[in-house]
Every structure is written in structure tokens, then in C-alpha cells.
Design a protein around this motif. Sequence first.
Motif, short mmCIF file in Angstrom:
data_model
loop_
_atom_site.label_atom_id
_atom_site.label_comp_id
_atom_site.label_asym_id
_atom_site.label_seq_id
_atom_site.Cartn_x
_atom_site.Cartn_y
_atom_site.Cartn_z
N GLY B 16 50.05 42.92 34.48
CA GLY B 16 49.59 41.70 33.82
C GLY B 16 48.23 41.26 34.30
N ARG B 17 47.55 42.16 34.98
CA ARG B 17 46.22 41.81 35.50
C ARG B 17 45.12 42.17 34.50
N VAL B 18 44.04 41.42 34.58
CA VAL B 18 42.88 41.76 33.77
C VAL B 18 41.61 41.32 34.51
N SER B 19 40.59 42.13 34.41
CA SER B 19 39.32 41.78 35.05
C SER B 19 38.62 40.69 34.27
N VAL B 20 38.20 39.65 34.96
CA VAL B 20 37.39 38.62 34.34
C VAL B 20 35.97 39.17 34.24
N LEU B 87 44.85 29.88 37.60
CA LEU B 87 44.83 31.31 37.86
C LEU B 87 43.86 31.64 38.98
N GLY B 88 44.37 32.27 40.00
CA GLY B 88 43.52 32.66 41.11
C GLY B 88 42.83 33.98 40.84
N ILE B 89 41.57 34.07 41.21
CA ILE B 89 40.83 35.32 41.02
C ILE B 89 40.90 36.13 42.30
N ASP B 90 41.39 37.34 42.20
CA ASP B 90 41.56 38.15 43.42
C ASP B 90 40.24 38.77 43.86
N GLY B 91 40.31 39.51 44.93
CA GLY B 91 39.11 40.09 45.51
C GLY B 91 38.34 41.01 44.58
N ASP B 92 39.04 41.54 43.59
CA ASP B 92 38.39 42.45 42.65
C ASP B 92 37.97 41.78 41.35
N GLY B 93 38.06 40.45 41.34
CA GLY B 93 37.63 39.74 40.14
C GLY B 93 38.65 39.74 39.02
N LEU B 97 47.79 37.18 34.16
CA LEU B 97 48.21 36.32 33.06
C LEU B 97 49.74 36.32 33.01
N SER B 98 50.31 35.15 33.16
CA SER B 98 51.77 35.05 33.22
C SER B 98 52.40 35.41 31.87
N GLU B 99 53.68 35.64 31.93
CA GLU B 99 54.41 36.00 30.73
C GLU B 99 54.24 34.96 29.63
N SER B 100 54.32 33.69 29.99
CA SER B 100 54.25 32.66 28.96
C SER B 100 52.87 32.63 28.29
#
Lengths: 169, 169
Positions: B16-20, B87-93, B97-100
Motif C-alpha cells: 500500500g505504499r507509494v512514492s510521493v 500520513l507519515g513520509i518515510d525515509g524513502d519519500g 495509503l490505508s485501506e479506507s
Amino acid sequence: MDRFVSTFTNRLDAKGRVSVPAPFRAVLERQSAAASIYCYPALDAPALDAGGESLAVTIDGLLAGLPDYSDERDELSVALYGDVQLLGIDGDGRVVLSESLRAHAGLESQVTFVGLGQKFQIWAPERFEERRRVAREKVRETRKLIGIGQRSKISGTGDAGPDDAPSNP
Amino acid sequence: MDRFVSTFTNRLDAKGRVSVPAPFRAVLERQSAAASIYCYPALDAPALDAGGESLAVTIDGLLAGLPDYSDERDELSVALYGDVQLLGIDGDGRVVLSESLRAHAGLESQVTFVGLGQKFQIWAPERFEERRRVAREKVRETRKLIGIGQRSKISGTGDAGPDDAPSNP
DNA sequence: CATTAACCCATGCGATCCCATGTCCACCCA
DNA sequence: TGGGTGGACATGGGATCGCATGGGTTAATG
């Protein structure tokens, strides 16, 4: 952030315990080291109002606006403070909801925490779903007045998509 | 240039991850050091609205105008704060995105970030394409009306004519 | 003595972090 | 000018940590 945001649904166990969502806990801890929750039955809804130190301060502020020893102040004090319970958070981040609190909100096996900025509410998931529907509807109506959502005049695909169920984000 | 502009389409992975998009990240970081995204389901479109600190401040501003403990305020709070997810942005940017959220926007394997200046939206690529197509058509239609003088469909057949009909159900 | 509330531990799942790979583009140097 | 090179960015996978949850044990209470 110093606000309660988003909604979380957690399980209420046989002992009446429930985990306070970690993000909410973080907010509470930032308000006061001895993180505890001020909790009371909502005046006009089958739900519980809750918050930390800053909520208590807000209530104080409301009362401060009224003259000492006035009838209004007495009544409001009772209404606001009278039913407040101070819930302690245990080592695992949980609180115990007393029988009276559970009864007012009609809580069964699951409870939904709803962030409202400075405070949050606790609902039975089904009841909150209804509440959310109403609230969204209301916002759609008032949106034009306040100007959020700056939706382009070009309508989208028309489909509003499946409405999400109350669950954890 | 503290604005979200242009559109980007990135991949949504199994978690469920995506790069911003990096340009969006830059804007977010300029708004607040702890770059995170305020995200909520758009009220009348199968998409997600999102933004940074300045969006949250806007919400605060809206509510600040309303008195504490008023019905209006409670209702707006539910719709505005209750639906928002931080939504927190992780170290890789990337963000999760949650299921809902995914459900509301109908997101599958790819997501499209659409800059809207102060905020941005997140769409399923096909749906955004459709929306854009409709938008173009509307504009074209409007031009015709202005240029030729109304070619009304109030004519007897009720048919829209040679133009492809908008696929809005 | 019975009952309830506070504390501690165990566990499973999901979220977060970390590293590794691939690709595109800008820049540098022969 | 063309090939090489390094960096920024998107992406995938594995490892690790935190959180929610259930159960058990001890301390207060009537």
C-alpha cells in the motif's frame, strides 16, 4: 501535531479495557506528562467527549466568562464538570471505561475514537457511522459558504466511490 | 513556488505504499520540517484531497470562527478532522495509503498525483483520465455555445447530436 | 472472603525502517 | 561529440519495531 485527528476503532475487552490509539496518546503526553483523559458523556449525543489537559483548560475558560456565583455558572459547572471522569492510562496505553460511560454511549465490543482537533469522542462504531453520514452531508451543504474544497465547476465522473466503513486507517 | 503543480503517476506496491513525487515532497518540506501529509476522501469525487501543514491551518481557521461547544462546530469537526488521516513520509519519500483511503478513490496498482496549487489530489489514473476528458469536453462545449449561439438539445428528438455523449451515468 | 482494579507478561500482526536494484538525466571529460 | 559516470528518484523486498490484544497474577476494597 497537537490535535486529535482521524478515527480509530479498537476492541473493548471483557474487563472494560480499550487501547487508546497511539497517535492520541502522543497528543495527550505532549499536553501533560501524567497522561490521563478527561472523559464525560456528551450532552446531546450517545457518545463520550474526551480530551487532555487543554480540554480542561478550555472548560475553565468557558466558566471564567460567567460571573462567580451566578446561577448560570453553577448550572454549567455541574453540566460540564459534574460527570467528568479522570481515566488513567495504564502501562500498555489502555483505559478502563466505567459501566456508566459504556452505558451512555452504548458501547459493546468495539469502540471508535474520533479526533475532533482539541478533543476527541468515543462512539459505538455503528452509531458513529450514522453520525458521520450526517456530518458529511452538512458539510456538503455549507461548503460553498465557507469555501473549502474549492471544487472546480467541472463535475467529476459523478461517482462518489464506495463509502468507507468505519475501521482503522 | 510553494505550490503543487503538474501531475505524476506512481506505482502502488503490495504494502500500500507509494512514492510521493519529489517536487511535491519539496513543497511539503518547505511548509514544515516534519513533512507529513493531511489526507482525506474528497466529498464529491472518487479521489483523495491532500496537503501539508497549510491545509491543516486552513481547517483550524474554519473552526476557529465557530464557538466552542456549538452544534455546528461539532459537526464540522467530525467531517473535517474525523476523516483526515495524517500520513507519515518515510525515509524513502513514500506514504502508506490505508485501506479506507484506497477504497474511496478506487486505487489499484497505480495512483496519479494532481497538483492543485495549495493542495493536491490523488486519483486512480483511469478515473482521472476520464475526469480530464469530461473537463475538456465541457470546455469545448462551452466554446461552441459562445461561438455559434446555443445549439440547444431542447430540440424535439432529445438527441445530443453527432457529438459523443458524455459517459456520465 | 469475594470482587474488582492495577500491573506484568506473551503474542501476532501490521507498520516502519533499512538496504539493494534499476532507470533516467545531467554533467564531465577525453 | 560520444561515451562514461555519478546522482536523484522510483521501486521491491527483507528485517525490525511498535501497537493492539488476550490472559494471568498481585494488590486494594468492601
